[in-house]
Every structure is written in C-alpha cells, then in structure tokens.
Design an enzyme around this catalytic site. Structure first.
Site, PDB file in Angstrom:
ATOM      1  N   HIS A 129       0.823  -1.228   0.000  1.00 37.16           N
ATOM      2  CA  HIS A 129       0.000   0.000   0.000  1.00 37.16           C
ATOM      3  C   HIS A 129       0.851   1.270   0.000  1.00 37.16           C
ATOM      4  CE1 HIS A 129      -3.300  -2.718   1.361  1.00 37.16           C
ATOM      5  NE2 HIS A 129      -2.342  -3.260   2.076  1.00 37.16           N
ATOM      6  N   SER A 187      14.977  22.058 -15.611  1.00 39.77           N
ATOM      7  CA  SER A 187      13.828  22.942 -15.842  1.00 39.77           C
ATOM      8  C   SER A 187      14.339  24.267 -16.376  1.00 39.77           C
ATOM      9  CB  SER A 187      13.087  23.161 -14.528  1.00 39.77           C
ATOM     10  OG  SER A 187      12.321  24.347 -14.603  1.00 39.77           O
ATOM     11  N   LYS A 247      16.046  22.017 -10.377  1.00 35.47           N
ATOM     12  CA  LYS A 247      15.324  20.804 -10.766  1.00 35.47           C
ATOM     13  C   LYS A 247      16.163  19.833 -11.573  1.00 35.47           C
ATOM     14  CE  LYS A 247      11.074  20.529 -11.213  1.00 35.47           C
ATOM     15  NZ  LYS A 247       9.936  19.849 -10.630  1.00 35.47           N
ATOM     16  N   GLU A 281       9.455   8.996 -16.699  1.00 34.35           N
ATOM     17  CA  GLU A 281       8.055   9.381 -16.933  1.00 34.35           C
ATOM     18  C   GLU A 281       7.585   8.948 -18.321  1.00 34.35           C
ATOM     19  OE1 GLU A 281       7.304  13.597 -15.091  1.00 34.35           O
ATOM     20  OE2 GLU A 281       9.408  13.403 -15.593  1.00 34.35           O
TER      21      GLU A 281
END
Ligand code: ARG
Length: 464
Positions: free
Chosen positions: A162, A283, A289, A296
C-alpha cells in the site's frame, strides 16, 4: 504495357478508369508498409527459387527474378528507390520496379501467389524479427538489474505494501523481482515465436493453388518450422500480431511499474536513488530541478502500446474469413508499439545501469515506520511461546506506545516492554534491527542477503 495507364497496372484489366484521389488515399499502404521491404523481397526470392526448382518457371526466369530483387533491395536500402502511392503497397512497388529492371519475366513472379499470402508472410517475418530483437533487449535489461542486485545484495531498504512501510527488504531482492518479471516477458516472447513460426506462403488468395508448388521448400528457406496447414487460416490469421501486442503490453506494464518507482524514489521526499544526468533533464525556470523525464516517458509508453492491442483486437473482431482489407490496419499499430517498446526498454536499461541507490537513506527509511514489528511478533511466538494472534496484539500495543512516545521500536526500554508483557527479555533487541530482520528471512524466495546471492548466481548463469 497494353493497359490503359490511368487504371492500375497490376489489376486494372477490367477497370475503365483509375481510382478517385480519395480512394487512392484510403487504399494506399505504401506510406507505412515500406517497412516490410526486406521481408517482402526475402519472401519473393524464396518463392521464385521454389518456382524454378519445381519447374513452374524456367531456371533462367527464376534466376533473373532473384537477381533483380536483390537490385531492388539495394535501391531501397540505399535510399534511391522511388515509392509510388499509385502502386498502393510495398508488394506492387517492388514488382513494378522489378519489371523495369528485368522486363517480362517479372510478371511471372506472382504465379501461384496472391498478395494475401504475400503480406501474411512479410508481416510474420517482420514480427518474428521483432520478437528476436525483443528477446535481446529483455536479456540486456535483466543483466542490468542483476548487476544492481549483486552490488546491493545486503543493502537494506523499506519494503512496501500500500506504499506504506511494511518490512525491511534488501535492494538486491527488489531488483530481482523485476528480473523475474522480465524473464516471464522473455518466455512469452519465445512461446509466441514458436507458435507463430509457420509459413502462410503458398496459401495463395485463400484456397491454395493448382500449380505444383513446394510449400515445405519455401517454409524452410524462410526459417519457418512448417507450412501453415490450412490456407484459409493462413491468409486470415493475425494472431501472431495480437500475441506480439499482448506480450508487448504486459512488458510495457512492467516497465511502467519500475518507472513509477524511479519517479517516487528520486523525489526530494524519498531520496532513495540518484538518477544519472544522462537520463534526466533540467527545468528552464527552476534551476534546482532534475526531472526524471525518461522514467516518466517509459511510464507513459504503455498507453500507446495498450492502445495498439485494443485497436487491432477491435479490427479483427467479427471479420469473416478470409482476407478483408480491414487487415491492412494491422501494421501501423504493430510498428508503433514495437518502436515504442524497444525505445522504452533501451531507456530503462540505461537508467537501471546508471542509477545509484543511496544506501544511508534507504537504511534510515528501512528502520522507520515500525518496520520490524513482524519480527517482534515472530520473536514473541518463538521465544515466549505466545500464539501468533496474541503476539500480534502485544506488538500492536508496543507500536502504539512507541508512536505515542514518537520513537521507533528499538528505542523503547526493556521496562516499558515488560510492562506490556512480563516475559520479554533483552534478547528482543536483536530482532528489532533491520540487518537481523532481513537476514532472518532466509526462507526460499525470501529477502535475506544469502538468498539474494544465490539467486544472483542462478541468473548470472542463465544470462551468461
Ligand atoms: N496492402 C495490403 C495489406 O496490407 C496487402 C494485401 C492486399 N490484398 C488484397 N487482396 N487487396 O493488407
């Protein structure tokens, strides 16, 4: 050419006019099936050799065709070939060029054959090549995970259910879970390959042919195990493409799961792994970043691969035997899924090879969240003879106590524990540490470093 040039040269005999521009646009497949050029020429060369060997064509015609086809192939591979939409597809583009090169003999190549068995053989050969490439890519990815597993066989990290801390596990064990998944993918690839390796060539349009062809000869020349036994099935079957897309979808699903873990693990909140610069981006506005873009995108690729599977299942559903033009819609889906999957696998292999687990953070996280509560309960059963249910209850009380004190289980004092159960002694602290916890899980398939090392050895042999 005696035919009217405005109607199709290959089948225009009964046509007074050529197709409408819209008809040509919806009908033509050359824009994408040019990817079958190599397989088309391989299939035609095998067919021509067989026509020569069986005396259906003269040896000199068969030889001229086979040589001419090699010239066509070199033109296509050299980028000098001019593809024509009016010629619809790769089959007619190749044959038309062959006629330009060798003349009338080219028209004999299509004896005892149809585009229906031709496209079926081309596409099978293409999918078979992809399965072989996929087998190699999966093996490379498995090796990358095994290398991580070997380096981190006793590195502790939290195991989750979980996405809540459950029990400490080892990094190596987690890596090997993915090896098992990709090994199943690889075995699905091999199963699919074995099942699909039958030659449709010689089924002709749908019913077979009156010419004395030798289907065993062409099957063997093309590396098939045997000719497909039923001509109707041979030209209308696309199971091999559906199986490819099914196994591709399952594999992409596996990739997406690890991609998701990488996204979570590389976040500032987790800091479990450092991804390499090679597979991250920055970024344009936030200088701090480092984004896990490759992970992704791997996570996202499953969308189009699943889409391709559903798309082709839907195209094939309810099609009456045998060939229908609907089936021309099979190729783009498979091409796109294959390209997407191969790219995702390559990106994942790179990320897995490059990623650096942060051992200290993993260890700290492994010990928090009362992750050794099960070890405590097991100890109460083993040492004090409590029934497991009672041990579970006692442990729950101790977890509550630690939670109230805002500390972890090993931080409770012996007195505090004995207040809950008198029998507890100092020996309990041995099982509350994460190293002891993972070492104790030595059951077959468990997370212990010894077990991981044994599995690493097994995989290294398998992948050697
Ligand atoms: N381009 C066609 C396809 O991909 C080739 C087969 C055409 N067959 C036919 N009977 N029109 O399916």
């Amino acid at each position: 050419m005696t035919q009217d040039r405005s109607s199709n040269q290959m089948w225009g005999g009964r046509f007074a006019s050529g197709p409408d521009a819209i008809m040509e646009a919806i009908n033509a497949s050359i824009g994408f099936d040019k990817r079958l050029a190599r397989q088309d020429i391989e299939g035609s060369r095998a067919h021509a050799a067989m026509l020569g060997a069986t005396g259906i064509l003269t040896d000199s015609d068969a030889e001229a065709i086979r040589e001419g086809l090699l010239t066509v192939l070199s033109e296509i591979e050299g980028g000098t070939f001019e593809f024509s939409t009016a010629l619809e597809d790769i089959h007619m583009n190749v044959e038309n060029r062959l006629r330009e090169l060798i003349g009338e003999a080219a028209g004999r190549l299509h004896t005892a054959r149809s585009r229906n068995d031709q496209v079926a053989v081309d596409f099978r050969l293409w999918v078979r090549d992809q399965l072989d490439a996929l087998d190699g890519a999966l093996t490379a990815l498995m090796r990358a995970y095994v290398a991580q597993a070997e380096a981190g066989a006793d590195m502790v990290m939290p195991g989750f259910t979980h996405l809540q801390t459950a029990q400490p596990v080892t990094w190596g064990h987690h890596m090997l879970a993915y090896v098992e998944m990709f090994a199943r993918d690889r075995s699905r690839v091999r199963d699919a390959r074995a099942r699909m390796n039958e030659s449709p060539l010689g089924a002709a349009a749908l019913a077979g042919t009156s010419f004395p062809i030798d289907r065993h000869m062409t099957a063997q020349a093309l590396g098939f195990d045997r000719p497909a036994a039923n001509s109707l099935d041979a030209v209308s079957d696309r199971d091999f493409a559906l199986e490819f897309l099914s196994l591709a979808s399952i594999c992409a699903t596996h990739l997406s799961r690890f991609a998701e873990e990488l996204v979570i693990w590389s976040s500032a909140q987790f800091r479990f792994v450092a991804l390499s610069d090679r597979f991250s981006t920055g970024s344009s506005i936030m200088p701090q970043k480092k984004n896990p873009d490759a992970a992704e995108l791997v996570r996202a690729k499953v969308g189009r691969i699943n889409g391709a599977l559903i798309s082709l299942l839907t195209v094939m559903k309810g099609l009456p035997l045998t060939y229908s033009k609907d089936m021309q819609e099979d190729k783009e889906q498979v091409f796109d899924a294959a390209d997407s999957l191969m790219l995702a696998l390559a990106a994942m292999e790179g990320m897995v090879r490059d990623m650096a687990p942060r051992a200290d953070n993993l260890r700290a996280a492994a010990g928090s969240g009362f992750s050794t509560a099960t070890d405590l309960a097991d100890w109460l059963v083993r040492e004090l003879g409590l029934p497991f249910r009672e041990a579970h209850h006692v442990t729950g009380t101790l977890v509550k106590l630690a939670e109230d004190k805002n500390c972890d289980l090993p931080d409770l004092t012996l007195e505090e524990m004995r207040a809950v159960n008198q029998g507890i002694n100092a020996g309990v602290f041995e099982v509350l540490g994460v190293d002891n916890s993972v070492a104790s899980r030595a059951s077959y398939g468990g997370t212990s470093p010894a077990g991981v090392r044994a599995q690493v050895a097994r995989w290294k042999e398998d992948l050697a």
